[in-house]
Design an enzyme around this catalytic site. Sequence first.
Site, PDB file in Angstrom:
ATOM      1  N   SER A  46      -7.451   0.270  -6.186  1.00 48.99           N
ATOM      2  CA  SER A  46      -7.638   1.437  -6.512  1.00 48.99           C
ATOM      3  C   SER A  46      -6.640   2.489  -5.881  1.00 48.99           C
ATOM      4  CB  SER A  46      -9.090   2.049  -6.024  1.00 48.99           C
ATOM      5  OG  SER A  46      -8.750   2.123  -4.530  1.00 48.99           O
ATOM      6  N   ASP A  93       0.299  -4.615  -6.492  1.00 47.96           N
ATOM      7  CA  ASP A  93      -0.980  -3.919  -6.894  1.00 47.96           C
ATOM      8  C   ASP A  93      -0.313  -2.907  -8.008  1.00 47.96           C
ATOM      9  OD1 ASP A  93      -2.122  -5.123  -4.941  1.00 47.96           O
ATOM     10  OD2 ASP A  93      -3.105  -3.332  -4.154  1.00 47.96           O
ATOM     11  N   PRO A 141     -13.958   0.982  -7.111  1.00 46.38           N
ATOM     12  CA  PRO A 141     -14.538   1.143  -5.705  1.00 46.38           C
ATOM     13  C   PRO A 141     -13.063   1.221  -4.723  1.00 46.38           C
ATOM     14  CG  PRO A 141     -15.577  -0.492  -6.467  1.00 46.38           C
ATOM     15  CD  PRO A 141     -14.701  -0.306  -7.497  1.00 46.38           C
ATOM     16  N   ILE A 142     -13.137   2.154  -3.613  1.00 49.60           N
ATOM     17  CA  ILE A 142     -12.010   2.130  -2.787  1.00 49.60           C
ATOM     18  C   ILE A 142     -11.892   1.223  -1.874  1.00 49.60           C
ATOM     19  CG2 ILE A 142     -10.889   3.852  -1.261  1.00 49.60           C
ATOM     20  CD1 ILE A 142     -12.192   6.157  -3.284  1.00 49.60           C
ATOM     21  N   ALA A 146      -3.071   1.956  -5.680  1.00 48.44           N
ATOM     22  CA  ALA A 146      -2.108   1.889  -6.618  1.00 48.44           C
ATOM     23  C   ALA A 146      -2.606   2.360  -8.125  1.00 48.44           C
ATOM     24  CB  ALA A 146      -1.635   0.338  -6.986  1.00 48.44           C
ATOM     25  N   ALA A 147      -3.681   2.251  -8.583  1.00 45.18           N
ATOM     26  CA  ALA A 147      -4.013   2.810 -10.095  1.00 45.18           C
ATOM     27  C   ALA A 147      -3.946   4.325  -9.814  1.00 45.18           C
ATOM     28  CB  ALA A 147      -5.367   2.268 -10.444  1.00 45.18           C
ATOM     29  N   LEU A 196      -9.575  -3.961  -5.180  1.00 53.04           N
ATOM     30  CA  LEU A 196      -9.256  -3.943  -6.847  1.00 53.04           C
ATOM     31  C   LEU A 196      -8.094  -3.078  -7.288  1.00 53.04           C
ATOM     32  CD1 LEU A 196     -12.827  -3.837  -7.897  1.00 53.04           C
ATOM     33  CD2 LEU A 196     -11.283  -5.320  -8.621  1.00 53.04           C
TER      34      LEU A 196
HETATM   35  C1  MEV Z   1      -3.076  -6.657  -1.750  1.00 52.91           C
HETATM   36  O1  MEV Z   1      -3.872  -6.264  -2.922  1.00 52.91           O
HETATM   37  C2  MEV Z   1      -2.356  -7.772  -1.518  1.00 52.91           C
HETATM   38  C3  MEV Z   1      -1.739  -8.203  -0.280  1.00 52.91           C
HETATM   39  O2  MEV Z   1      -0.985  -9.294  -0.552  1.00 52.91           O
HETATM   40  C4  MEV Z   1      -0.979  -6.951   0.340  1.00 52.91           C
HETATM   41  C5  MEV Z   1       0.422  -6.872  -0.639  1.00 52.91           C
HETATM   42  O3  MEV Z   1       0.863  -7.608  -1.311  1.00 52.91           O
HETATM   43  O4  MEV Z   1       0.801  -5.700  -0.558  1.00 52.91           O
HETATM   44  C6  MEV Z   1      -2.710  -8.617   0.746  1.00 52.91           C
END
Ligand code: MEV
Length: 320
Positions: free
Chosen positions: A104, A148, A97-98, A106-107, A102
Amino acid sequence: MKVCCRAPGKTIWFGEHFVVKGIPAIASSVDLYVRTYVEPCKDDKIKFWSKSLEKGFIYGEKEPDEKLLPFKRILDLISNRYGELPSMKITIDSDIPISYGLGSSAASSISFAAAVLKYIGEEPTTALIKELSMEAEKIVHGKPSGIDTAISLHGGFIYYLGPHDIRPLNAKWIDEYTLLVIGTGITRNTGLVVRKVLERYERFPTIMKRIYDAAKEISLIAKSLTTIGEWDKIGELMNINHGLLVSIGVAIPETERIIHNSLRLGALGAKISGAGLGGIVIVLSRKKDKDIIVNGLMSFSNEIIEVKPGVPGLECSVKN
Ligand code: MEV
């Protein structure tokens, strides 16, 4: 030739937000994937289609929808480096899910960049994929820490100290335990949440520093506990980490209801994972307690997914 590259989603177990200021974080991949397929295109064009967004663009024709800009950015960067790109049909499909936490985006960037590189005959090296997907992530997240991208690319569990210091963690996952991802149904923009937290840091630096120091200590202790498979204690550390996330201002009633009820129903640990202010909660429990927890949470969420942590990162296959 048809190329398929898939990259997994992620959960952050410890240290989200704190990692933005250099505190170590622990993340694992999960068995939800984004897949990018690249194949020949009959017209002499580069066509892109996202199945989950139900949107697409033809590269070089009019500016794509905002949500598709990261993909255009990657194509720009690849063509700047390797010259004019051949025609191709690129399709992306996702289980993740966007805007949920989770990973999404980056993946998506990772699988997209790797598949296009493979199709044009270039090796998708870790350094190159990281560089391309980080550029795309900047469009979505402003100033991402890179965690991510790192976890989706490397897979497994990682101890993350920054884009240049990613340490694979030899986590001892035990099948007696399980990890649940619970959606709040509320999506949010990671970049905005990160900014809100940093603003609180600026208003109360002396207090926030102590909270960040505690987060560092949690990650350090959790690092050794994951390698010896002490998941009960890790659950307890998740609860402490969540308390810190509440203090920095990323909890909302929806996350708290899920967390309190998970713990009431027997979970070992429950916390926001990712940026918060909605998104997801992760719940660690013994497998034997899972059904009671899942049934009890149904009135708080209609998105409850059992995931397997620590799956391999980016994988590609080519069919000629
Ligand atoms: C986002 O998945 C994680 C955060 O720490 C942002 C980041 O690390 O870029 C909230």
